[in-house]
Design a protein around this motif. Sequence first.
Motif, short mmCIF file in Angstrom:
data_model
loop_
_atom_site.label_atom_id
_atom_site.label_comp_id
_atom_site.label_asym_id
_atom_site.label_seq_id
_atom_site.Cartn_x
_atom_site.Cartn_y
_atom_site.Cartn_z
N GLU A 92 -70.64 44.43 80.27
CA GLU A 92 -71.59 45.35 79.64
C GLU A 92 -70.81 46.37 78.80
O GLU A 92 -69.67 46.69 79.09
CB GLU A 92 -72.41 46.09 80.71
CG GLU A 92 -73.43 45.20 81.39
CD GLU A 92 -74.51 44.71 80.44
OE1 GLU A 92 -74.88 45.46 79.51
OE2 GLU A 92 -74.98 43.57 80.62
N PRO A 103 -74.77 45.99 71.47
CA PRO A 103 -75.86 45.24 72.10
C PRO A 103 -75.58 44.95 73.58
O PRO A 103 -74.44 44.71 73.96
CB PRO A 103 -75.91 43.94 71.29
CG PRO A 103 -74.73 43.92 70.42
CD PRO A 103 -74.09 45.27 70.41
N ARG A 104 -76.64 45.04 74.38
CA ARG A 104 -76.55 44.72 75.81
C ARG A 104 -76.71 43.22 75.99
O ARG A 104 -77.31 42.55 75.16
CB ARG A 104 -77.68 45.41 76.56
CG ARG A 104 -77.45 46.81 77.15
CD ARG A 104 -76.50 47.63 76.47
NE ARG A 104 -76.10 48.79 77.29
CZ ARG A 104 -75.29 49.71 76.85
NH1 ARG A 104 -74.78 49.65 75.64
NH2 ARG A 104 -74.94 50.71 77.61
N LYS A 105 -76.17 42.73 77.13
CA LYS A 105 -76.36 41.31 77.45
C LYS A 105 -77.82 41.06 77.77
O LYS A 105 -78.50 41.93 78.31
CB LYS A 105 -75.51 40.92 78.66
CG LYS A 105 -74.04 40.79 78.36
CD LYS A 105 -73.30 40.03 79.43
CE LYS A 105 -73.26 40.72 80.75
NZ LYS A 105 -72.30 40.15 81.70
N GLU A 106 -78.26 39.87 77.48
CA GLU A 106 -79.61 39.47 77.86
C GLU A 106 -79.65 39.38 79.38
O GLU A 106 -78.73 38.83 80.00
CB GLU A 106 -79.96 38.10 77.27
CG GLU A 106 -80.14 38.13 75.77
CD GLU A 106 -81.44 38.81 75.36
OE1 GLU A 106 -82.44 38.66 76.08
OE2 GLU A 106 -81.42 39.50 74.33
N PRO A 107 -80.71 39.93 80.02
CA PRO A 107 -80.81 39.77 81.47
C PRO A 107 -80.94 38.30 81.85
O PRO A 107 -81.54 37.52 81.11
CB PRO A 107 -82.08 40.55 81.85
CG PRO A 107 -82.77 40.87 80.58
CD PRO A 107 -81.83 40.63 79.44
N ARG A 146 -82.23 35.04 83.38
CA ARG A 146 -83.60 34.61 83.66
C ARG A 146 -83.66 33.95 85.02
O ARG A 146 -82.74 33.24 85.41
CB ARG A 146 -84.05 33.60 82.60
CG ARG A 146 -84.18 34.25 81.24
CD ARG A 146 -84.62 33.24 80.22
NE ARG A 146 -84.57 33.87 78.90
CZ ARG A 146 -85.62 33.93 78.11
NH1 ARG A 146 -86.76 33.43 78.46
NH2 ARG A 146 -85.51 34.50 76.93
#
Length: 82
Positions: free
Chosen positions: A56, A74-78, A80
């Motif tokens: 992060e 940009p943040r990492k995609e959570p 799924r």
Amino acid sequence: MTVRLGEHVRIMSGTEGPPGRCVALEGRIGHQVTCSIYECRGSLCREFNPNNPDGEPNDACDEARRAHGLPPLPRKEPARGR
Ligand code: SF4
């Protein structure tokens, strides 16, 4: 190119406070910049990473970017769920 910060630490001139601009930084912030002393930069610079160990973005990096009117990294995609 440095100033004293406390008894045992020196920092790059220009980075004493926000927004800060290191004397070794060349170029236009937000467009293209480079460190003019990259190969011999100090330990604080070598240890600073724009990302934390978890991948992060580093809040200190975002803070520095904000001081220059730049958006956070940009943040990492959570992840799924399955
Ligand atoms: S990496 Fe280079 S430009 Fe950035 S703070 Fe360190 S010496 Fe200055």
